[in-house]
Design a protein around this motif. Structure first.
Motif, PDB file in Angstrom:
ATOM      1  N   THR A 348     -27.125  14.382  15.801  1.00  0.00           N
ATOM      2  CA  THR A 348     -27.015  15.070  14.556  1.00  0.00           C
ATOM      3  C   THR A 348     -28.010  16.129  14.394  1.00  0.00           C
ATOM      4  OG1 THR A 348     -28.171  13.520  12.991  1.00  0.00           O
ATOM      5  CG2 THR A 348     -25.988  13.232  13.486  1.00  0.00           C
ATOM      6  N   ASP A 349     -28.204  16.996  13.464  1.00  0.00           N
ATOM      7  CA  ASP A 349     -29.356  17.835  13.153  1.00  0.00           C
ATOM      8  C   ASP A 349     -30.352  16.934  12.263  1.00  0.00           C
ATOM      9  OD1 ASP A 349     -28.552  17.762  10.598  1.00  0.00           O
ATOM     10  OD2 ASP A 349     -27.658  19.506  10.583  1.00  0.00           O
ATOM     11  N   ASN A 350     -31.506  17.606  11.983  1.00  0.00           N
ATOM     12  CA  ASN A 350     -32.673  16.981  11.393  1.00  0.00           C
ATOM     13  C   ASN A 350     -32.669  17.331   9.872  1.00  0.00           C
ATOM     14  OD1 ASN A 350     -33.548  19.214  11.458  1.00  0.00           O
ATOM     15  ND2 ASN A 350     -35.497  19.005  12.693  1.00  0.00           N
ATOM     16  N   VAL A 351     -31.393  17.419   9.296  1.00  0.00           N
ATOM     17  CA  VAL A 351     -31.299  17.780   7.675  1.00  0.00           C
ATOM     18  C   VAL A 351     -30.781  16.427   7.258  1.00  0.00           C
ATOM     19  CG1 VAL A 351     -30.357  18.974   5.972  1.00  0.00           C
ATOM     20  CG2 VAL A 351     -30.934  20.229   8.049  1.00  0.00           C
ATOM     21  N   GLY A 352     -31.481  16.008   6.412  1.00  0.00           N
ATOM     22  CA  GLY A 352     -30.919  14.685   5.639  1.00  0.00           C
ATOM     23  C   GLY A 352     -31.686  13.622   5.811  1.00  0.00           C
ATOM     24  N   LEU A 360     -24.922   7.660  11.542  1.00  0.00           N
ATOM     25  CA  LEU A 360     -23.594   8.504  11.698  1.00  0.00           C
ATOM     26  C   LEU A 360     -23.648   8.868  13.279  1.00  0.00           C
ATOM     27  CD1 LEU A 360     -21.306   9.994  10.571  1.00  0.00           C
ATOM     28  CD2 LEU A 360     -22.992  11.856  10.245  1.00  0.00           C
ATOM     29  N   SER A 361     -24.731   9.181  13.905  1.00  0.00           N
ATOM     30  CA  SER A 361     -24.649   9.750  15.377  1.00  0.00           C
ATOM     31  C   SER A 361     -24.116   8.409  15.960  1.00  0.00           C
ATOM     32  CB  SER A 361     -25.927  10.277  15.798  1.00  0.00           C
ATOM     33  OG  SER A 361     -26.993   8.909  15.796  1.00  0.00           O
ATOM     34  N   ARG A 362     -24.501   7.403  15.806  1.00  0.00           N
ATOM     35  CA  ARG A 362     -23.988   6.081  16.749  1.00  0.00           C
ATOM     36  C   ARG A 362     -22.553   5.870  16.245  1.00  0.00           C
ATOM     37  NH1 ARG A 362     -22.572   1.193  16.006  1.00  0.00           N
ATOM     38  NH2 ARG A 362     -22.766   1.149  13.688  1.00  0.00           N
ATOM     39  N   GLN A 363     -22.033   6.054  15.106  1.00  0.00           N
ATOM     40  CA  GLN A 363     -20.783   5.749  14.766  1.00  0.00           C
ATOM     41  C   GLN A 363     -19.815   6.845  15.543  1.00  0.00           C
ATOM     42  OE1 GLN A 363     -21.240   5.916  10.340  1.00  0.00           O
ATOM     43  NE2 GLN A 363     -21.068   3.745  10.263  1.00  0.00           N
ATOM     44  N   ARG A 364     -20.366   8.015  15.521  1.00  0.00           N
ATOM     45  CA  ARG A 364     -19.450   8.991  16.175  1.00  0.00           C
ATOM     46  C   ARG A 364     -19.364   8.759  17.525  1.00  0.00           C
ATOM     47  NH1 ARG A 364     -21.069  14.827  13.009  1.00  0.00           N
ATOM     48  NH2 ARG A 364     -19.953  14.306  11.278  1.00  0.00           N
ATOM     49  N   GLY A 386     -26.428   6.364  19.636  1.00  0.00           N
ATOM     50  CA  GLY A 386     -26.856   7.495  18.523  1.00  0.00           C
ATOM     51  C   GLY A 386     -28.274   7.732  18.428  1.00  0.00           C
ATOM     52  N   TYR A 387     -28.577   9.077  18.420  1.00  0.00           N
ATOM     53  CA  TYR A 387     -30.018   9.527  18.662  1.00  0.00           C
ATOM     54  C   TYR A 387     -30.398  10.202  17.350  1.00  0.00           C
ATOM     55  CZ  TYR A 387     -30.322   8.077  23.586  1.00  0.00           C
ATOM     56  OH  TYR A 387     -29.965   7.320  24.694  1.00  0.00           O
ATOM     57  N   GLY A 388     -29.356  10.298  16.510  1.00  0.00           N
ATOM     58  CA  GLY A 388     -29.638  11.204  15.230  1.00  0.00           C
ATOM     59  C   GLY A 388     -29.993  12.530  15.343  1.00  0.00           C
ATOM     60  N   GLY A 389     -31.292  12.839  14.827  1.00  0.00           N
ATOM     61  CA  GLY A 389     -31.796  14.323  14.923  1.00  0.00           C
ATOM     62  C   GLY A 389     -32.847  14.351  15.923  1.00  0.00           C
ATOM     63  N   THR A 390     -33.074  13.041  16.711  1.00  0.00           N
ATOM     64  CA  THR A 390     -34.363  13.131  17.656  1.00  0.00           C
ATOM     65  C   THR A 390     -34.440  13.753  18.646  1.00  0.00           C
ATOM     66  OG1 THR A 390     -33.561  10.911  18.793  1.00  0.00           O
ATOM     67  CG2 THR A 390     -34.865  10.686  16.609  1.00  0.00           C
TER      68      THR A 390
END
Length: 414
Positions: A348-352, A360-364, A386-390
């Protein structure tokens, strides 16, 4: 008198040979062809015609993958579910709508005139292993055109057309030396040119319209290894009027004839590489835009490959139907390479909120894994993380940050 007559005849023969020198090309180089069982043996240029000598060899018993021959109904391949055993007799003909084109300038076309030893309004039976030599006559190519395309038509309805792209021949420009004895005859030419220029400039803009009127557009390019930048053998496929058509290229170079008013999804595949696809509408492009090179990523351990067309509902992990074509391509890769194992990575991006993005990234990534397993891929071959915005790939504007919201896969075993 007899000796003089003989000398005159011999001189005329020599003059004829000299005049035709450079106008005959034996076994011309052909960059790509749609049907390997048809070859161009000779191209002959006369004052009035372009004469093309071709040879058809029925190789169906040895190469059953050619399920249809040029211009006749499809012959089912016994390896295809529901297919019938291939028959030993086929039919061929040459489409009278066949044209010659200068590559990239399809408004410059040369019409078919007649054929010898092959029908154009009926069909001719050929048996397995038969060889048919035939000749096609066209309008004379303009001197100076030393590369042209032979275009019979788009393969459709289970029929295989005979198309040849990049035919190289000897066709030098005619050199008209200035004759010092006639300076007066050539003097008016410069005076007339200014008056003719406005007429030449009038059709400058409607180049695309001319292409549409021609009814055919040629898309060409080369398929490369994205790592080494070297050309690779590939297969190009697209759907035309409900039929999936394929062009195989051993050199990496490809050319396909398309309806100038159509819209296509061009799919490019190569063994040992992750395929790619792009949309193409000839009517929206200029002549210069008909070139498209494709770079495919090799399937090697440790390689990270972006899944470019994966879409989810906003802030959710529900896959949208627009993602299915891309995911089906990954399914095919895993079916074709049963030893391959992958790790699906969501980003994902790093916003939020950091933790929410990570989840969310893991679920996707898990959603992609679930889709693959539902298509028959063993779950043990797929890891999801999932790595999120890292792990952003870009910074900057909102438009740039969208690239960080992505799904990739890494080859962990092959």
């Amino acid at each position: 008198m007899h000796f003089k007559l003989l000398s005159a005849c011999f001189g005329a023969i020599l003059l004829s040979i000299h005049t035709s020198f450079g106008q005959i090309t034996e076994n011309p180089k052909v960059e790509e062809s749609s049907a390997p069982y048809v070859k161009i043996k000779r191209v002959e240029l006369t004052d009035a015609n372009t004469i093309i000598h071709l040879q058809f060899v029925d190789k169906s018993p040895k190469q059953p993958q050619f399920r249809s021959q040029p211009g006749f109904p499809s012959l089912p391949d016994s390896r295809v579910p529901g297919g019938l055993p291939q028959t030993k007799e086929s039919q061929i003909w040459l489409d009278p709508e066949t044209r010659l084109y200068k590559p990239g300038e399809i408004d410059k076309k040369y019409k078919f005139i007649r054929a010898e030893n092959i029908p154009t309004t009926s069909k001719m039976n050929v048996s397995s292993g038969d060889t048919v030599d035939f000749v096609a006559y066209f309008e004379r190519l303009t001197p100076g055109i030393e590369e042209f395309d032979f275009y019979e038509g788009r393969s459709q309805g289970g029929l295989q057309s005979w198309n040849f792209y990049g035919i190289h021949i000897k066709n030098p420009l005619k050199k008209e030396a200035a004759k010092p004895g006639k300076p007066v005859a050539k003097a008016p030419a410069p005076v007339k040119k200014p008056a003719a220029k406005p007429a030449l400039k009038t059709p400058e803009k409607p180049e695309i319209a001319a292409k549409k009127d021609a009814g055919m557009a040629v898309l060409r390019g080369t398929v490369y290894n994205a790592k080494t930048k070297e050309p690779i053998a590939a297969q190009i496929s697209y759907v035309d009027n409900g039929d999936t058509l394929q062009v195989r290229s051993s050199s990496g170079k490809y050319r396909v004839g398309l309806d100038a008013g159509g819209s296509y999804t061009i799919r490019v595949q190569a063994r040992g590489y992750y395929g790619s696809s792009f949309n193409f509408a000839p009517g929206d492009s200029s002549a210069e835009a008909l070139d498209k090179d494709v770079y495919l990523t090799p399937l090697i351990v440790g390689e990270t490959i972006l899944l470019p067309n994966i879409y989810f509902e906003t802030s959710k992990y529900t896959l949208l139907s627009e993602s299915f074509e891309e995911l089906n391509r990954l399914v095919e890769v895993m079916l074709d390479n049963p030893a391959i194992r992958i790790r699906v990575e969501g980003h994902t991006d790093n916003v939020g909120d950091f933790d929410k993005n990570l989840e969310l990234s893991r679920q996707r990534a898990e959603a992609v894994k679930t889709y693959l397993t539902e298509k028959g891929i063993n779950a043990g071959r797929i890891e999801a993380k999932g790595y999120g915005g890292t792990r952003p790939i870009t910074k900057g504007s909102e438009e740039e940050r969208k690239k960080n919201r992505r799904v990739e896969f890494v080859i962990t075993e092959l």
